[in-house]
Design a protein around this motif. Structure first.
Motif, PDB file in Angstrom:
ATOM      1  N   ALA A  93       0.853  -1.193   0.000  1.00 15.28           N
ATOM      2  CA  ALA A  93       0.000   0.000   0.000  1.00 15.28           C
ATOM      3  C   ALA A  93       0.884   1.236   0.000  1.00 15.28           C
ATOM      4  O   ALA A  93       1.935   1.257   0.639  1.00 15.28           O
ATOM      5  CB  ALA A  93      -0.901   0.004   1.229  1.00 15.28           C
ATOM      6  N   LEU A  94       0.436   2.264  -0.726  1.00 17.70           N
ATOM      7  CA  LEU A  94       1.151   3.537  -0.797  1.00 17.70           C
ATOM      8  C   LEU A  94       0.204   4.653  -0.381  1.00 17.70           C
ATOM      9  O   LEU A  94      -0.967   4.645  -0.771  1.00 17.70           O
ATOM     10  CB  LEU A  94       1.631   3.818  -2.219  1.00 17.70           C
ATOM     11  CG  LEU A  94       2.554   2.799  -2.873  1.00 17.70           C
ATOM     12  CD1 LEU A  94       1.762   1.788  -3.680  1.00 17.70           C
ATOM     13  CD2 LEU A  94       3.550   3.499  -3.774  1.00 17.70           C
ATOM     14  N   LEU A 131      11.380  -0.805   2.003  1.00 21.73           N
ATOM     15  CA  LEU A 131      10.244   0.124   2.030  1.00 21.73           C
ATOM     16  C   LEU A 131      10.506   1.268   3.004  1.00 21.73           C
ATOM     17  O   LEU A 131      10.235   2.433   2.691  1.00 21.73           O
ATOM     18  CB  LEU A 131       8.959  -0.614   2.397  1.00 21.73           C
ATOM     19  CG  LEU A 131       8.493  -1.703   1.435  1.00 21.73           C
ATOM     20  CD1 LEU A 131       7.224  -2.374   1.949  1.00 21.73           C
ATOM     21  CD2 LEU A 131       8.291  -1.171   0.034  1.00 21.73           C
ATOM     22  N   GLN A 132      11.040   0.962   4.164  1.00 23.16           N
ATOM     23  CA  GLN A 132      11.327   2.003   5.156  1.00 23.16           C
ATOM     24  C   GLN A 132      12.413   2.956   4.661  1.00 23.16           C
ATOM     25  O   GLN A 132      12.335   4.163   4.889  1.00 23.16           O
ATOM     26  CB  GLN A 132      11.720   1.361   6.487  1.00 23.16           C
ATOM     27  CG  GLN A 132      10.553   0.666   7.155  1.00 23.16           C
ATOM     28  CD  GLN A 132      10.941  -0.173   8.362  1.00 23.16           C
ATOM     29  OE1 GLN A 132      12.103  -0.557   8.529  1.00 23.16           O
ATOM     30  NE2 GLN A 132       9.963  -0.481   9.197  1.00 23.16           N
ATOM     31  N   GLN A 183      13.885   8.274   2.194  1.00 28.55           N
ATOM     32  CA  GLN A 183      14.346   8.968   0.990  1.00 28.55           C
ATOM     33  C   GLN A 183      13.355  10.058   0.568  1.00 28.55           C
ATOM     34  O   GLN A 183      13.754  11.109   0.064  1.00 28.55           O
ATOM     35  CB  GLN A 183      14.534   7.944  -0.133  1.00 28.55           C
ATOM     36  CG  GLN A 183      14.943   8.507  -1.465  1.00 28.55           C
ATOM     37  CD  GLN A 183      15.012   7.430  -2.541  1.00 28.55           C
ATOM     38  OE1 GLN A 183      15.143   6.243  -2.268  1.00 28.55           O
ATOM     39  NE2 GLN A 183      14.911   7.847  -3.785  1.00 28.55           N
ATOM     40  N   PHE A 184      12.070   9.819   0.798  1.00 29.66           N
ATOM     41  CA  PHE A 184      11.025  10.777   0.432  1.00 29.66           C
ATOM     42  C   PHE A 184      10.668  11.732   1.583  1.00 29.66           C
ATOM     43  O   PHE A 184       9.653  12.410   1.530  1.00 29.66           O
ATOM     44  CB  PHE A 184       9.772  10.038  -0.044  1.00 29.66           C
ATOM     45  CG  PHE A 184       9.851   9.590  -1.481  1.00 29.66           C
ATOM     46  CD1 PHE A 184       9.218  10.303  -2.490  1.00 29.66           C
ATOM     47  CD2 PHE A 184      10.581   8.462  -1.831  1.00 29.66           C
ATOM     48  CE1 PHE A 184       9.303   9.904  -3.808  1.00 29.66           C
ATOM     49  CE2 PHE A 184      10.681   8.053  -3.158  1.00 29.66           C
ATOM     50  CZ  PHE A 184      10.041   8.776  -4.151  1.00 29.66           C
ATOM     51  N   ASP A 215       4.015   6.817   2.812  1.00 24.76           N
ATOM     52  CA  ASP A 215       3.789   5.659   3.665  1.00 24.76           C
ATOM     53  C   ASP A 215       3.749   4.442   2.752  1.00 24.76           C
ATOM     54  O   ASP A 215       2.971   4.409   1.792  1.00 24.76           O
ATOM     55  CB  ASP A 215       2.461   5.812   4.413  1.00 24.76           C
ATOM     56  CG  ASP A 215       2.225   4.709   5.421  1.00 24.76           C
ATOM     57  OD1 ASP A 215       3.204   4.205   6.002  1.00 24.76           O
ATOM     58  OD2 ASP A 215       1.051   4.354   5.641  1.00 24.76           O
ATOM     59  N   LEU A 216       4.611   3.470   3.020  1.00 21.41           N
ATOM     60  CA  LEU A 216       4.634   2.216   2.269  1.00 21.41           C
ATOM     61  C   LEU A 216       4.413   1.077   3.249  1.00 21.41           C
ATOM     62  O   LEU A 216       5.229   0.868   4.145  1.00 21.41           O
ATOM     63  CB  LEU A 216       5.988   2.035   1.560  1.00 21.41           C
ATOM     64  CG  LEU A 216       6.372   3.104   0.543  1.00 21.41           C
ATOM     65  CD1 LEU A 216       7.796   2.877   0.048  1.00 21.41           C
ATOM     66  CD2 LEU A 216       5.390   3.138  -0.612  1.00 21.41           C
TER      67      LEU A 216
END
Length: 193
Positions: free
Chosen positions: A20-21, A86-87, A92-93, A107-108
């Motif tokens: 999920a993003l 993912l974390q 990075q973002f 959020d991933l």
């Protein structure tokens, strides 16, 4: 990206995962699209399908609406290595973990890893709140409706029908490039950022 319709996994196949993003700070739609590209460029991750983007009401403290979506990928990473990846992408973002369920740039969430069931302090699979969240089930059902929840035995589409569309304001089709109403036709569409 290819349409993901066959969710069977043979022992020789790399595992199939659902991620999920979500984003509600900065430029959410641009960040989500960029995150999909970054994921697809990481070694060991082959993105197969990405859902449309959905504008949703937030869960938690007062904050801007979210844009949410899901993707399905085949991976050659362990569940824990994928979680760390993912974390790292979240950081990075610009993700900063300051408030539980607070606003975020990215959020991933690892939702499903094949049919694996894992319960450790750092990772729980399937995602513990997957079956309760329209903002996850609606986009996931758009690309993987027949995937069965490993604990509940229900398909993603069945779970989506059970929770409904509460909190889904609008959907943005990347193909059409425009926002359309998904529910609550009396609400104005949100402004894409």
């Amino acid at each position: 990206m290819a349409e993901c319709t066959d969710l069977s996994i043979s022992p020789s196949d790399p595992p199939l995962v659902a991620i999920a993003l979500g984003s509600n700070l900065g430029e959410p739609l641009q960040q989500l699209r960029a995150a999909v590209k970054v994921l697809g460029q990481r070694p060991g991750i082959n993105v197969l399908a990405c859902s449309p983007w959905y504008c949703t009401t937030p869960v938690g403290p007062p904050q801007p609406n979210y844009w949410n979506g899901c993707l399905v990928a085949r991976v050659q990473l362990s569940p824990w290595a994928l979680l760390k990846t993912l974390q790292a992408i979240e950081v990075q973002f610009g993700r900063q973990r300051q408030q539980h369920w607070g606003a975020r740039t990215l959020d991933l969430d690892l939702l499903l890893y094949g049919d694996r069931v894992i319960a450790t302090p750092e990772l729980t699979l399937p995602h513990p709140r997957l079956a309760e969240r329209p903002f996850v089930l609606v986009p996931l059902a758009a690309i993987a409706p027949h995937w069965r929840h490993p604990l509940l035995g229900e398909t993603i589409q069945t779970l989506r029908e059970q929770v409904g569309d509460q909190g889904i304001i609008a959907v943005l089709s990347d193909d059409a490039g425009e926002t359309t109403f998904a529910t609550a036709a009396d609400r104005p569409p949100p402004e894409p950022r």
